[in-house]
Enzyme design. Structure first.
Site, PDB file in Angstrom:
ATOM      1  N   GLY A 196     -18.481   7.635  -2.881  1.00 10.15           N
ATOM      2  CA  GLY A 196     -17.348   7.916  -3.774  1.00 10.15           C
ATOM      3  C   GLY A 196     -17.259   6.855  -4.850  1.00 10.15           C
ATOM      4  O   GLY A 196     -18.274   6.288  -5.270  1.00 10.15           O
ATOM      5  N   ASN A 197     -16.033   6.547  -5.294  1.00 12.71           N
ATOM      6  CA  ASN A 197     -15.826   5.537  -6.342  1.00 12.71           C
ATOM      7  C   ASN A 197     -16.581   4.260  -6.027  1.00 12.71           C
ATOM      8  O   ASN A 197     -17.298   3.723  -6.867  1.00 12.71           O
ATOM      9  CB  ASN A 197     -14.338   5.121  -6.375  1.00 12.71           C
ATOM     10  CG  ASN A 197     -13.510   6.111  -7.137  1.00 12.71           C
ATOM     11  OD1 ASN A 197     -14.008   6.787  -8.024  1.00 12.71           O
ATOM     12  ND2 ASN A 197     -12.234   6.212  -6.779  1.00 12.71           N
TER      13      ASN A 197
ATOM     14  N   GLY B  54     -20.438   7.133   2.332  1.00 10.39           N
ATOM     15  CA  GLY B  54     -19.265   7.379   1.476  1.00 10.39           C
ATOM     16  C   GLY B  54     -19.621   7.129   0.028  1.00 10.39           C
ATOM     17  O   GLY B  54     -19.346   6.057  -0.519  1.00 10.39           O
TER      18      GLY B  54
ATOM     19  N   LYS C 234       0.859  -1.194   0.000  1.00 11.82           N
ATOM     20  CA  LYS C 234       0.000   0.000   0.000  1.00 11.82           C
ATOM     21  C   LYS C 234       0.882   1.226   0.000  1.00 11.82           C
ATOM     22  O   LYS C 234       2.022   1.178   0.471  1.00 11.82           O
ATOM     23  CB  LYS C 234      -0.888   0.023   1.243  1.00 11.82           C
ATOM     24  CG  LYS C 234      -2.118   0.892   1.093  1.00 11.82           C
ATOM     25  CD  LYS C 234      -3.223   0.164   0.349  1.00 11.82           C
ATOM     26  CE  LYS C 234      -4.412   1.047   0.063  1.00 11.82           C
ATOM     27  NZ  LYS C 234      -5.539   0.291  -0.475  1.00 11.82           N
TER      28      LYS C 234
ATOM     29  N   GLY D 199     -18.670   3.526  -3.175  1.00 11.49           N
ATOM     30  CA  GLY D 199     -20.021   3.651  -2.628  1.00 11.49           C
ATOM     31  C   GLY D 199     -21.064   3.935  -3.699  1.00 11.49           C
ATOM     32  O   GLY D 199     -22.167   3.377  -3.670  1.00 11.49           O
TER      33      GLY D 199
END
Ligand code: NAD
Length: 416
Positions: free
Chosen positions: A220-221, A218, A106, A223
């Site tokens: 976003g991408n 959330g 990560k 959610g």
């Protein structure tokens, strides 16, 4: 940071519990508690106003026994080395639970992307790759997007890497735009994988989803696609969704597509016509069939866990539930589909992207989705069998499956 909320301390605790159950020998257990390699870099970046700003950044290669490290790069003002370590550990278990030949890694940059112009983002992305290029590569470590990073950022990063190497290396990074070797189906893969797993879980536990409700924290991408695909594939009705500035609620149902268009036009969900506003806390506590936490870590904690009223908590975010809260949800009979199983669809299609880049041959969307369904269904069934055989939660079962696979690879290599 309060150790109760330190994501890496939580990741280690989760591992400790299964290490005991698996009877891991102490050296192997200790090896798996820590990243095998971590790199911290300091990046000077020229800003649009001519000044230079210094950014701190990380890359953690947690474990590479099953293959090269793989994991996204997060840009966030509160990024810390411990968050990146935890996310890299979870990537290790994630690639193992879906049984793809990759390890876990990560990356992160401490920055506020909302305050950066496009050209500043490009210079920051390129600076990160210049600092780390020697440690990255298809046989070493393959980054991807995460919170606040995009296909465009992946494109700049790949371009910088190729400039340094002087040759084409599309597989060095995944989540690229399709025009640059990205895979069909990567955009919604994380949410799609979760929806396939939720479908399997509902069937296994005899729950009806069609016409039932969902809430997404959330938008976003990940959610946003959970809401769209939850509607399309599972027949769920979206009743609430939120972003960092708060949420919207309509018990009669919210059209997920119209909400996505509204967010695109206005940048926020608040003000969506025909819906009331609600806070993120209120959203978590709604009575819904499926709750999708799809924002950040540590949002379900011991204080609010007794008040959650969902039947299934399908963790799209990494680490949304603390161990104390997890125990409470279990006792209360809420079915938790754990993060590194539920959200493994993204890395699975990232792996497909890499395979296509390596072969220089590209698959149709239907083929990607069919392969994703097969991988996610098979991962869920292995976890379910483990959970039933050992009478443990799906989270513990997912850890047992994944850690056993990584441990076997370490042993076979003769590391321990
Ligand atoms: P994103 O940046 O596209 O979206 C994050 C969303 O969360 C945004 O709508 C943001 O406004 C909202 N948010 C931020 N802080 C919040 C808060 N305090 N309360 C409520 N909402 C908040 O990021 P994403 O890629 O959708 O990632 C979301 C989660 O999914 C992260 O935990 C990430 O690690 C995990 N994840 C992402 C992928 C992927 O493929 N992108 C894969 C696996 C896991």
């Amino acid at each position: 940071m309060d150790e109760r909320f330190n994501p890496f301390a939580i990741a280690q605790q989760q591992l400790d519990r299964v290490a005991e159950k698996l009877g891991l020998d102490p050296a192997l257990h200790e090896l798996l508690r820590w990243p095998m390699q971590e790199i911290q870099v300091t990046l000077p970046v020229r800003m649009d106003n001519g000044s230079t700003q210094i950014f701190h950044a990380f890359r953690v290669q947690y474990n590479t026994a099953r293959g090269p490290a793989k994991g996204g790069i997060r840009w966030h003002p509160q990024e810390t080395i411990d968050t990146v370590r935890a996310l890299a550990a979870w990537m290790t278990w994630k690639t193992a639970v879906v049984d793809i030949p990759l390890g876990g890694g990560k990356g992160g940059i401490v920055c506020n992307p909302k305050e950066l112009s496009e050209s500043e983002k490009e210079r920051l992305a390129r600076a990160y790759i210049r600092a780390l290029a020697r440690s990255l590569g298809v046989t070493k470590d393959i980054p991807a997007p995460d919170v606040y990073t995009t296909p465009q950022i992946m494109a700049w990063m790949m371009d910088e890497y190729e400039k340094i190497m002087g040759e084409s290396h599309p597989g060095v990074i995944t989540g690229k735009p399709i025009a640059l070797g990205g895979s069909q189906g990567r955009g919604d893969a994380t949410a799609r994988g979760a929806v396939y797993v939720a479908r399997e879980a509902a069937a296994a536990y005899g729950m009806e989803l069609k016409g039932q409700s969902m809430a997404v924290m959330g938008f976003g991408n990940v959610g946003k696609f959970a809401a769209l695909l939850g509607e399309e594939i599972l027949g769920l009705k979206l009743v609430a969704a939120s972003d960092s500035r708060g949420g919207v609620y309509n018990p009669g149902g919210i059209d997920a597509r119209a909400l996505a268009d509204y967010k695109l036009r206005n940048g926020v969900l608040k003000g969506f016509p025909g819906a009331e506003t609600l806070t993120n806390q209120e959203l978590l506590e709604l009575e819904v069939t499926i709750l999708f936490p799809a924002a950040l870590e540590n949002v379900i904690v011991k204080e609010n866990a007794p008040r959650l009223r969902c039947k299934i908590c399908c963790e799209l975010a990494n680490g949304p539930t603390t161990p104390e809260a997890d125990a409470i949800l279990n006792d209360r009979g809420i079915l938790v589909i754990p993060d590194f199983l539920a959200n493994a669809g993204g890395v699975t299609v990232s792996y497909f992207e890499q395979v296509q880049n390596a072969c220089n041959l590209y698959w149709e969307l239907q083929e990607v989705q069919w392969r994703l369904d097969k991988k996610m269904t098979s991962a869920f069934q292995s976890v379910l069998t483990m959970s039933r055989d050992h009478k443990v939660s799906l989270r513990e079962a997912a850890y047992l499956v994944a850690v056993a696979r990584v441990a076997e690879a370490c042993r076979l290599r003769g590391w321990v």
